[in-house]
Each structure stands twice: as structure tokens, then as C-alpha cells.
Write a protein that holds these residues in place. Structure first.
Motif, short mmCIF file in Angstrom:
data_model
loop_
_atom_site.label_atom_id
_atom_site.label_comp_id
_atom_site.label_asym_id
_atom_site.label_seq_id
_atom_site.Cartn_x
_atom_site.Cartn_y
_atom_site.Cartn_z
N PRO A 1 0.82 -1.21 0.00
CA PRO A 1 0.00 0.00 0.00
C PRO A 1 0.86 1.26 0.00
N LYS A 2 0.25 2.37 -0.31
CA LYS A 2 0.92 3.66 -0.24
C LYS A 2 1.27 3.99 1.22
N ASN A 3 2.36 4.72 1.38
CA ASN A 3 2.80 5.21 2.69
C ASN A 3 3.26 4.09 3.63
N MET A 4 3.77 3.02 3.07
CA MET A 4 4.33 1.95 3.90
C MET A 4 5.84 2.16 4.02
N GLN A 5 6.33 2.15 5.25
CA GLN A 5 7.77 2.30 5.46
C GLN A 5 8.50 1.05 5.00
N VAL A 6 9.74 1.24 4.55
CA VAL A 6 10.55 0.12 4.08
C VAL A 6 11.93 0.19 4.73
N PHE A 7 12.30 -0.90 5.41
CA PHE A 7 13.65 -1.04 5.95
C PHE A 7 14.42 -2.01 5.04
N ILE A 8 15.55 -1.56 4.51
CA ILE A 8 16.45 -2.44 3.74
C ILE A 8 17.53 -2.91 4.70
N ASN A 9 17.47 -4.16 5.11
CA ASN A 9 18.44 -4.67 6.09
C ASN A 9 19.72 -5.10 5.38
N ILE A 10 20.58 -4.11 5.11
CA ILE A 10 21.82 -4.43 4.40
C ILE A 10 22.76 -5.23 5.30
N TYR A 11 22.61 -5.12 6.60
CA TYR A 11 23.41 -5.93 7.52
C TYR A 11 23.16 -7.41 7.24
N ALA A 12 21.88 -7.77 7.10
CA ALA A 12 21.52 -9.16 6.82
C ALA A 12 22.01 -9.59 5.44
N ILE A 13 21.85 -8.71 4.45
CA ILE A 13 22.29 -9.02 3.09
C ILE A 13 23.80 -9.24 3.05
N GLN A 14 24.52 -8.38 3.71
CA GLN A 14 25.99 -8.42 3.65
C GLN A 14 26.61 -9.50 4.54
N ARG A 15 25.78 -10.19 5.31
CA ARG A 15 26.25 -11.34 6.10
C ARG A 15 25.51 -12.62 5.73
N SER A 16 24.88 -12.62 4.58
CA SER A 16 24.12 -13.79 4.17
C SER A 16 25.05 -14.93 3.74
N PRO A 17 24.88 -16.12 4.31
CA PRO A 17 25.72 -17.27 3.89
C PRO A 17 25.44 -17.70 2.46
N GLU A 18 24.31 -17.28 1.91
CA GLU A 18 24.01 -17.60 0.52
C GLU A 18 24.80 -16.73 -0.45
N LEU A 19 25.32 -15.61 0.04
CA LEU A 19 26.05 -14.66 -0.81
C LEU A 19 27.54 -14.63 -0.52
N TRP A 20 27.91 -14.95 0.72
CA TRP A 20 29.30 -14.79 1.15
C TRP A 20 29.79 -16.06 1.85
N GLU A 21 30.97 -16.50 1.50
CA GLU A 21 31.59 -17.63 2.18
C GLU A 21 32.10 -17.15 3.54
N SER A 22 31.84 -17.94 4.58
CA SER A 22 32.22 -17.56 5.96
C SER A 22 31.82 -16.11 6.21
N PRO A 23 30.52 -15.79 6.16
CA PRO A 23 30.06 -14.40 6.15
C PRO A 23 30.41 -13.59 7.38
N ASN A 24 30.61 -14.25 8.53
CA ASN A 24 30.91 -13.51 9.75
C ASN A 24 32.40 -13.38 10.04
N SER A 25 33.22 -13.88 9.12
CA SER A 25 34.68 -13.79 9.29
C SER A 25 35.22 -12.57 8.56
N PHE A 26 36.27 -11.99 9.12
CA PHE A 26 36.92 -10.83 8.51
C PHE A 26 37.99 -11.32 7.56
N LYS A 27 37.69 -11.31 6.26
CA LYS A 27 38.59 -11.82 5.23
C LYS A 27 38.69 -10.82 4.07
N PRO A 28 39.57 -9.83 4.18
CA PRO A 28 39.72 -8.85 3.09
C PRO A 28 40.05 -9.48 1.75
N GLU A 29 40.73 -10.63 1.79
CA GLU A 29 41.15 -11.27 0.55
C GLU A 29 39.98 -11.72 -0.32
#
Length: 515
Positions: A394-422
Motif C-alpha cells: 500500500p501507499k505510505n508503507m515504510q521500508v527497511f532495507i536490512n543491508i546488515y543481513a544481506i551483507q552477512r548472508s551465507p548464501e552470498l558470502w563464504e564464511s560471512p561472519n569472518s573478517f577476510k579482506p582477501e
């Protein structure tokens, strides 16, 4: 007595009617849309899930595992759509950008950002388009290039301030970075003449900058949701004191910016373009045919946007890079080695060196992935009825884009919670809003207009500090002992401070350069 009872009865009647209205509206909404989501309580809906102590983006990420990448929440009288996949983020931010370019009412936008007449919180009207145009011109590559000498001088000021910090046993890393970035942004926006040099940067009384930087932290630490936004008829109660904080912040910043405008107008100047700040550029535009209708309010809105939004997000980004380097000494060693090989130890790193600091860029990109400054971006709002993911929105519905979830998704990133600059070596994914698996600056017409200068400030600040200094944890503390527990708030931060010692790693002559 009668009048007291009448007032009480009236209040109870208002609450009863409001309760019935909110409950009925929420039940009808669910039946109309069919969008999945957790069952809520009568009236308050799902508010208990997002209490003042909860980390909102983590809670929403966990809910997505049960209800999918698109679900709705009822937060009092608010209807909120939560998005947690790159495909749906692309649908909102690119394919249907115009339909979701609205900004919902927030007390932050209303009370701190000039009744939402600014660039960040305004609706997409003619005023917003003008503000966006001016903001984009101020942050253009040409304008940023003109400020290069000024940025170098500012970094040398930061170096000298940190040299003094080595006399202390330990410093609060985030607080020191906040002071550095606030001074840096003040100089960028107001110019050299109003911000001064070393003595001004050290003075806590110079235009109250120290106090203003702490006010920014106060706003960023407030709960993500304010009760008065969920139940507008209860706004007068100001539960939690958020509204009082917003009013104080606006008063202090408006006074600071107004005084700066008056000072620049009062004193004739022959400053070079390199010494001028963005405010002086805007004041000059007022004297041109194109800018003769520009108001002081529009100037104040732009300066307030860049100062309020730029300081906290840039500070947070640099802080989390430093935190991850302290937790991962091998990465830190590799990065410092790159600085020594590319720049050497006989001169200070310059912006022209950044293009060759490949590993630095990977480290920063990985930090933006793990620790986005705004984990839910800023809320969008549907401006027309539309369809997303097969559901009617509907009109006037707020939208939250949870980029935190996207950027830690195991479907998108290998070992998503690990710090691996490589992981970003030979990886074409960038942060410019075209790859919807990595969106620290957002995308579409609501993308952060200061993305270029923000990324540049993060890079040059980190390169300079890591080249010039050795940052160490307290004696006896191991990297794995660092507490990275997140703190509830508008932006990403930690519950506990990170204390470090600072020692020079280059020659005294380089480290004592004066601005």
C-alpha cells in the motif's frame, strides 16, 4: 473534583477509541496485503520485539530466517516492510526507485533537520531536487580535488594531536577519531578561516566543537524507534527524552551554523578556493543569477546534513576498520607492509598513493560489509500502491532495507561472519550502488551524496594513521579478548570502548610536521 474526573474520563475515552482504531487498522492491513510476518499484540503490534535494548538489525535478520526476505511488522500505528535479499533490494532501490523514494515522518528529520526541508529527509519535491543538485556539486570530483591541500593539513593536525596522546597510557579510540573527523568535516564545510589550525583544533571552546561532536554521538546512541513515531497521539509524553535531545541538538547546531554564516558575511575575504569551505561557496552562489533565490535556510540545511550525517558515519567506519585490525594482527601487519612498500617511511602518504594501496581498499570494503554505519540505511516509504515479490504494497508503507543481513548472508558470502579482506581480491563487486549484495551507501536517487568524499576520508585517514603510528591493545590483552558486543542505536557502535596505546612508527621529524 468534577473537572478532574471529566478530564480523566476524556483521556480514557481517547485511549479506548485510539486502541480500537489501531487494532482494526492493523487487522485490515494484514487481510488486505497477505504479507507474511510475526503475529503481534493488540494495538502495540510487534513493538516488544524492538525494545530499546534490542539490536534492531539483528532482530530483523533473525525474523527473516523464519518469515523470508520480505515480511511486514506492525509497530503501533506504523506499517513496515522489511527487505533482506539483494534481489528485493534491487527491486526497491532501482527497478521501482521512484515508487519508494519517499521518506516517512521521523522526529529526527522534523526536529534536527529543519522540518525535513533538507536533502536527507525531505520528500522528492522541487526543493529536494535543488538541494540534491547543490549537494552533488559541492561533493563533485572537482570540488573535492580543490580541497586536497586542506585535507593534508588537517591530517597533519591529527598527527600532532595523536603525538600528544602518546603521553597518556591509553586513549579511547572512538572518541579520538570522533574529534579528528569532526574537525576535518568542520574545516571542509566552513573553511580554514573559521576553523583555524592546531590551536583551534585543540581548543574545546572554539565554537563549542567538542560539545557539538558529543551531541552527534548522543543522537546516534538514541533508540532506533521513538514511541512518539509509533503512536503520534502519545508524542507529548516524550517517553525516553528523545524529543528533548533532538530539540537541544538542533538549537546548538543551528546557532553554530548561523554564527558561521554571519562571520563569513561580516569579514571580507580573499581566501583561495583551496582555503574556502563549502559554506563560503554556497554564499558566493547567492550572488549569482542562478543562485539569487537560494535562502540561508537552504544553506543551513546542506551544512547540517553533511556535518550531522558525515561525522558519525565516517568516524564509525574508521573505528571499525581499526577494531578489526586490532583483532586480526596478521591483516594489520600485511596492510602496514603494503604502506611501507608503496609509500616508504621517508615521506607521508598522499592521496595520489591511494590508487596503489590495493590491500587497504580490500580491508575497507570488508569492514563496510561486516559493519555498515547504517545497517538498515535510512527508511524509505512507498509513494504509490505497488507490487513487490508478488505482494501488494500500500501507499505510505515504510521500508527497511536490512543491508546488515544481506551483507552477512551465507548464501552470498563464504564464511560471512569472518573478517577476510582477501575475498575482494580480483572481485568486481563495488560499493557504488550497482551491486546489491554490498550497499553501505545505499543506491538509487536516495543514495548517499557524500559517498565519494566519505570513502576518500576513510582511506586517507586510515593510511595516514597506520603509516605514522603503532596502535596497540593494553598490556596483557589479547586480540581475542576484545569485546565486540554491539550497542543499540541509530548507527553501528559497540557497548564497550576500545582503549589503545599510541606510539610513533616513523621518524620524529615526519611525525612532528606542523600544519
Amino acid at each position: 473534583m468534577f473537572s478532574d474526573m471529566s478530564a480523566l474520563s476524556l483521556l480514557l475515552l481517547i485511549l479506548l477509541v485510539s486502541t480500537i482504531f489501531v487494532y482494526t487498522k492493523n487487522v485490515v492491513l494484514r487481510k488486505e496485503t497477505g504479507i507474511p510476518g510475526p503475529r503481534g499484540w493488540p494495538v502495540i503490534g510487534n513493538l516488544p520485539l524492538l525494545n530499546s535494548e534490542s539490536i534492531v538489525h539483528l532482530t530483523l535478520m533473525n525474523l527473516a530466517q523464519k518469515f523470508g526476505p520480505l515480511y511486514q511488522l506492525r509497530l503501533g500505528m506504523l506499517k513496515v516492510l522489511v527487505i533482506s535479499s539483494p534481489d528485493l533490494a534491487k527491486e526497491i532501490l532501482k527497478n521501482q526507485d521512484a515508487s519508494f523514494a519517499g521518506r516517512p515522518f521521523t522526529l529526527l528529520g522534523e526536529l534536527v533537520f529543519y522540518q525535513r526541508q533538507d536533502m536527507i529527509f525531505a520528500q522528492c519535491d522541487d526543493n529536494w531536487r535543488l538541494m540534491r543538485k547543490l549537494g552533488s556539486e559541492l561533493m563533485s570530483s572537482k570540488a573535492v580535488q580543490q580541497q586536497q591541500v586542506s585535507r593534508h593539513e588537517t591530517m597533519m593536525t591529527a598527527v600532532n594531536l595523536l603525538l600528544e596522546c602518546q603521553q597518556k597510557q591509553l586513549i579511547d579510540l572512538r572518541e579520538e577519531l570522533l574529534d579528528i573527523i569532526f574537525y576535518h568535516m568542520s574545516k571542509l564545510l566552513l573553511g580554514k578561516r573559521l576553523t583555524g589550525g592546531m590551536s583551534a583544533a585543540k581548543s574545546s571552546e572554539c565554537n563549542g566543537r567538542k560539545n557539538l561532536s558529543q551531541l552527534i554521538r548522543a543522537v546516534a546512541s538514541l533508540p532506533f524507534l521513538v514511541l512518539g513515531e509509533c503512536f503520534p497521539f502519545l508524542r507529548w509524553l516524550d517517553v525516553g527524552g528523545a524529543e528533548a535531545t533532538f530539540v537541544q541538538v538542533h538549537r546548538e547546531f543551528d546557532s553554530f551554523i548561523s554564527d558561521a554564516i554571519d562571520a563569513l558575511r561580516r569579514e571580507a575575504t580573499s581566501d583561495t578556493p583551496e582555503e574556502q569551505g563549502f559554506m563560503q561557496t554556497l554564499l558566493s552562489i547567492q550572488h549569482t543569477e542562478e543562485g539569487k533565490n537560494m535562502t540561508d535556510l537552504q544553506i543551513k540545511c546542506l551544512i547540517n546534513d553533511f556535518l550531522m550525517a558525515g561525522v558519525e558515519t565516517t568516524t564509525g567506519s574508521i573505528f571499525f576498520v581499526m577494531a578489526e585490525l586490532l583483532r586480526n594482527p596478521d591483516v594489520k601487519e600485511k596492510l602496514v607492509k603494503e604502506l611501507d612498500e608503496v609509500v616508504g617511511r621517508e615521506r607521508v602518504v598522499e592521496e595520489s598513493d591511494l590508487i596503489n594501496l590495493k590491500y587497504l581498499k580490500m580491508v575497507i570494503k570488508e569492514t563496510f560489509r561486516l559493519h555498515p554505519s547504517l545497517p538498515l540505511l535510512l527508511p524509505h516509504e512507498s509513494t504509490v500502491p505497488t507490487t513487490v515479490g508478488g505482494y501488494e504494497i500500500p501507499k505510505n508503507m515504510q521500508v527497511f532495507i536490512n543491508i546488515y543481513a544481506i551483507q552477512r548472508s551465507p548464501e552470498l558470502w563464504e564464511s560471512p561472519n569472518s573478517f577476510k579482506p582477501e575475498r575482494f581480491a580480483n572481485n568486481p563487486v563495488d560499493m557504488k550502488g550497482q551491486d546489491f549484495c554490498l550497499l553501505p551507501f545505499g543506491a538509487g536517487r536516495r543514495q548517499c551524496p557524500g559517498m565519494g568524499i566519505g570513502a576518500l576520508m576513510v582511506e586517507i585517514t586510515l593510511a595516514t594513521l597506520l603509516q605514522m603510528f603503532e596502535f596497540s591493545l593494553p598490556a596483557g590483552m589479547k586480540p581475542e579478548d576484545m569485546d565486540m558486543t554491539e550497542k543499540a542505536g541509530v548507527t553501528s557502535s559497540l557497548v564497550y570502548p576500545i582503549l589503545v596505546s599510541v606510539t610513533p612508527r616513523l621518524s620524529p621529524n615526519l611525525c612532528s610536521m606542523q600544519t
